[in-house]
Design a protein around this motif. Sequence first.
Motif, PDB file in Angstrom:
ATOM      1  N   LEU A 128      32.030 -30.381 -31.196  1.00 30.99           N
ATOM      2  CA  LEU A 128      32.330 -30.462 -32.627  1.00 30.99           C
ATOM      3  C   LEU A 128      33.253 -31.627 -32.954  1.00 30.99           C
ATOM      4  CD1 LEU A 128      32.963 -26.691 -33.431  1.00 30.99           C
ATOM      5  CD2 LEU A 128      31.046 -28.068 -34.247  1.00 30.99           C
ATOM      6  N   GLN A 129      34.141 -31.975 -32.016  1.00 32.14           N
ATOM      7  CA  GLN A 129      35.173 -32.979 -32.288  1.00 32.14           C
ATOM      8  C   GLN A 129      34.875 -34.313 -31.603  1.00 32.14           C
ATOM      9  OE1 GLN A 129      39.091 -31.368 -31.514  1.00 32.14           O
ATOM     10  NE2 GLN A 129      39.914 -32.284 -33.375  1.00 32.14           N
ATOM     11  N   HIS A 130      33.641 -34.497 -31.163  1.00 29.93           N
ATOM     12  CA  HIS A 130      33.211 -35.752 -30.538  1.00 29.93           C
ATOM     13  C   HIS A 130      34.084 -36.122 -29.337  1.00 29.93           C
ATOM     14  CE1 HIS A 130      30.238 -36.587 -33.625  1.00 29.93           C
ATOM     15  NE2 HIS A 130      31.148 -36.359 -34.562  1.00 29.93           N
ATOM     16  N   ARG A 131      34.396 -35.124 -28.515  1.00 30.36           N
ATOM     17  CA  ARG A 131      35.225 -35.349 -27.327  1.00 30.36           C
ATOM     18  C   ARG A 131      34.480 -34.983 -26.042  1.00 30.36           C
ATOM     19  NH1 ARG A 131      40.311 -36.451 -28.565  1.00 30.36           N
ATOM     20  NH2 ARG A 131      41.068 -35.861 -26.481  1.00 30.36           N
ATOM     21  N   SER A 132      33.153 -34.966 -26.103  1.00 33.55           N
ATOM     22  CA  SER A 132      32.359 -34.519 -24.955  1.00 33.55           C
ATOM     23  C   SER A 132      32.114 -35.613 -23.921  1.00 33.55           C
ATOM     24  CB  SER A 132      31.009 -33.984 -25.433  1.00 33.55           C
ATOM     25  OG  SER A 132      30.206 -35.057 -25.918  1.00 33.55           O
ATOM     26  N   GLU A 171      35.155 -39.195 -19.484  1.00 30.81           N
ATOM     27  CA  GLU A 171      35.509 -37.862 -19.045  1.00 30.81           C
ATOM     28  C   GLU A 171      35.727 -36.956 -20.262  1.00 30.81           C
ATOM     29  OE1 GLU A 171      36.351 -35.013 -16.028  1.00 30.81           O
ATOM     30  OE2 GLU A 171      35.446 -37.024 -15.967  1.00 30.81           O
ATOM     31  N   PRO A 172      35.140 -35.755 -20.263  1.00 31.34           N
ATOM     32  CA  PRO A 172      35.290 -34.846 -21.411  1.00 31.34           C
ATOM     33  C   PRO A 172      36.741 -34.605 -21.788  1.00 31.34           C
ATOM     34  CG  PRO A 172      33.621 -34.022 -19.906  1.00 31.34           C
ATOM     35  CD  PRO A 172      34.255 -35.203 -19.227  1.00 31.34           C
ATOM     36  N   ASP A 173      36.999 -34.622 -23.088  1.00 33.99           N
ATOM     37  CA  ASP A 173      38.292 -34.344 -23.716  1.00 33.99           C
ATOM     38  C   ASP A 173      39.348 -35.401 -23.419  1.00 33.99           C
ATOM     39  OD1 ASP A 173      39.643 -32.707 -25.534  1.00 33.99           O
ATOM     40  OD2 ASP A 173      40.655 -31.581 -23.956  1.00 33.99           O
ATOM     41  N   SER A 174      38.944 -36.554 -22.861  1.00 30.06           N
ATOM     42  CA  SER A 174      39.916 -37.618 -22.608  1.00 30.06           C
ATOM     43  C   SER A 174      40.124 -38.499 -23.826  1.00 30.06           C
ATOM     44  CB  SER A 174      39.469 -38.482 -21.417  1.00 30.06           C
ATOM     45  OG  SER A 174      38.238 -39.137 -21.698  1.00 30.06           O
ATOM     46  N   THR A 222      33.245 -28.214 -23.799  1.00 25.84           N
ATOM     47  CA  THR A 222      33.269 -26.988 -24.598  1.00 25.84           C
ATOM     48  C   THR A 222      32.583 -27.183 -25.939  1.00 25.84           C
ATOM     49  OG1 THR A 222      35.367 -27.508 -25.683  1.00 25.84           O
ATOM     50  CG2 THR A 222      35.480 -26.365 -23.540  1.00 25.84           C
ATOM     51  N   ILE A 223      32.315 -26.077 -26.612  1.00 32.18           N
ATOM     52  CA  ILE A 223      31.776 -26.133 -27.981  1.00 32.18           C
ATOM     53  C   ILE A 223      32.723 -26.929 -28.867  1.00 32.18           C
ATOM     54  CG2 ILE A 223      31.168 -24.770 -30.008  1.00 32.18           C
ATOM     55  CD1 ILE A 223      29.147 -24.500 -27.756  1.00 32.18           C
ATOM     56  N   SER A 224      34.020 -26.732 -28.692  1.00 37.41           N
ATOM     57  CA  SER A 224      35.006 -27.479 -29.480  1.00 37.41           C
ATOM     58  C   SER A 224      34.903 -28.974 -29.212  1.00 37.41           C
ATOM     59  CB  SER A 224      36.419 -26.984 -29.154  1.00 37.41           C
ATOM     60  OG  SER A 224      37.383 -27.669 -29.938  1.00 37.41           O
ATOM     61  N   ASN A 225      34.701 -29.367 -27.956  1.00 39.00           N
ATOM     62  CA  ASN A 225      34.543 -30.787 -27.622  1.00 39.00           C
ATOM     63  C   ASN A 225      33.347 -31.389 -28.345  1.00 39.00           C
ATOM     64  OD1 ASN A 225      35.442 -30.270 -24.124  1.00 39.00           O
ATOM     65  ND2 ASN A 225      36.759 -30.711 -25.881  1.00 39.00           N
ATOM     66  N   LEU A 232      29.689 -17.014 -30.501  1.00 40.66           N
ATOM     67  CA  LEU A 232      30.090 -18.196 -29.758  1.00 40.66           C
ATOM     68  C   LEU A 232      31.610 -18.208 -29.636  1.00 40.66           C
ATOM     69  CD1 LEU A 232      27.878 -21.011 -31.391  1.00 40.66           C
ATOM     70  CD2 LEU A 232      27.685 -20.174 -29.032  1.00 40.66           C
ATOM     71  N   SER A 233      32.099 -19.028 -28.708  1.00 38.96           N
ATOM     72  CA  SER A 233      33.534 -19.262 -28.573  1.00 38.96           C
ATOM     73  C   SER A 233      33.764 -20.761 -28.505  1.00 38.96           C
ATOM     74  CB  SER A 233      34.060 -18.595 -27.299  1.00 38.96           C
ATOM     75  OG  SER A 233      35.355 -19.078 -26.979  1.00 38.96           O
ATOM     76  N   LEU A 234      34.844 -21.230 -29.118  1.00 39.08           N
ATOM     77  CA  LEU A 234      35.138 -22.664 -29.075  1.00 39.08           C
ATOM     78  C   LEU A 234      35.400 -23.140 -27.654  1.00 39.08           C
ATOM     79  CD1 LEU A 234      37.388 -23.239 -32.226  1.00 39.08           C
ATOM     80  CD2 LEU A 234      34.996 -23.889 -31.895  1.00 39.08           C
ATOM     81  N   ASP A 235      35.863 -22.254 -26.788  1.00 41.47           N
ATOM     82  CA  ASP A 235      36.143 -22.612 -25.393  1.00 41.47           C
ATOM     83  C   ASP A 235      34.926 -22.441 -24.484  1.00 41.47           C
ATOM     84  OD1 ASP A 235      38.804 -23.173 -25.995  1.00 41.47           O
ATOM     85  OD2 ASP A 235      39.405 -21.081 -25.713  1.00 41.47           O
ATOM     86  N   GLN A 236      33.826 -22.000 -25.050  1.00 40.69           N
ATOM     87  CA  GLN A 236      32.626 -21.742 -24.251  1.00 40.69           C
ATOM     88  C   GLN A 236      32.066 -23.055 -23.699  1.00 40.69           C
ATOM     89  OE1 GLN A 236      29.937 -19.305 -26.425  1.00 40.69           O
ATOM     90  NE2 GLN A 236      28.543 -18.940 -24.698  1.00 40.69           N
TER      91      GLN A 236
END
Length: 439
Positions: A125-129, A165-168, A120-123, A100-104
Amino acid sequence: MEKRILLPLLLCFVAGFNEVVSAQDFSTLDQYLDSVAVHDKFMGNLLIAHDGEVIYERSIGFQDIDSGEELTSTSRLRIGSITKMFTTALVLKNVEEGKLSLDQPLSDFYPEVKNAEKITISNLLQHRSGIHNFTNDEVYMTYYQSAQNEGSMVEKIVAAGSDFEPDSKGEYSNSNFVLLTYILEKVNQSFYSALIKDNIASPLKLNSTYVGKSPLKDEAKSYQFVEGKWVLEPFTDMSVPAGAGAVVSTSEDLLRFIEGLFAGKIISQESLELMKEIKDGYGRGMFQYPYAEKKFYGHTGGIDGFRSLIGYFPNEKLTIVTLSNGLNFNSNDITIAMLHSYFGHEVSIPSFTTVELSEEEIDQYVGEYSSEQIPLVFTFERQGKVLIAKPSGQQDTPLDAKGNHTFEFSMAGAIFEFDLAKGEMTLKQGGASITFKRN
């Protein structure tokens, strides 16, 4: 997997005292917990460890009230959202292995989810989706006890849509980690339960840690305190929370887990730093909590009547674990008492005295109250000689009368102060003070 009660609070610890570290004396903590136990405020297991060695451990209450089976340090309890730390460790391990990639983007797995190409996968994990939290919906209570599968859960998550909006920004959503569960299963072609066993439980020798099943077997049951007695809570089918809240464990297993995590026994130190990276209050599967000038990392959890906390102070090599299967008190106060006791600060024994009011006296407070400060409405009703608070969208809450027009809901650390002349009610919780007007 927890339903927030009243104001949505994270742990908030008292600051401003000088460092005092000496040989620990836990006698006052024992008195504190004796009072909590006698007044039916808490059932569960508590643990404090330094550098991997348990220096304080206590079990209170029963794992099965009907059979009279008492809790012990080896009792297995559902840990709720602490599960997210396990899931995050698995994801980051897969990143290290190139699976996997965190930017995927989420669209690689679930293009039907709104904004999947931006998430992203990182979003996740960090509740930013921005993906809506399915446990916030009333319909959740209609299916949480029934077995679900990937198809049915994804369908529910897709139908709930997006909240922002994702990552906002960051906003807690169990949906993120349910999706991560299925992604892990896809890329590894293995069940989540097997991934937990093979990558975490077996290597760290966590012999009592696993993904729960229904019905329960050889595990603690959970309870709610209702009308003067502990009442059995219904059980969530663990196929619903999956990697957001389905793990079962013990206090000593959780000690070994978090020590192993910080020692690099599961993931690399670089990956651990990604877990600890805080943005808008959220790490990746982990939170940072304050205690005076110190800080520790970990997670809280709540599922059915279970409440839990795991925390690790890297500088002090200190671990604290609380696992509860019955709570009629503010668990944050218990955590503070444990930390105060370890660091040599004063521990105040709680007072659980209440006053009895007549039906006529309670009727003075009955009514609907709203505030211009927050979009929350309280309806107060009388049931016998008890005042019931009904916050909008939340469960009914019986209050303890403390006298002088003051009531308390100790489980959430909430105080309700009424000013009958002004037609006002002031809610005090976690340092906040919010005024409500009678409608």
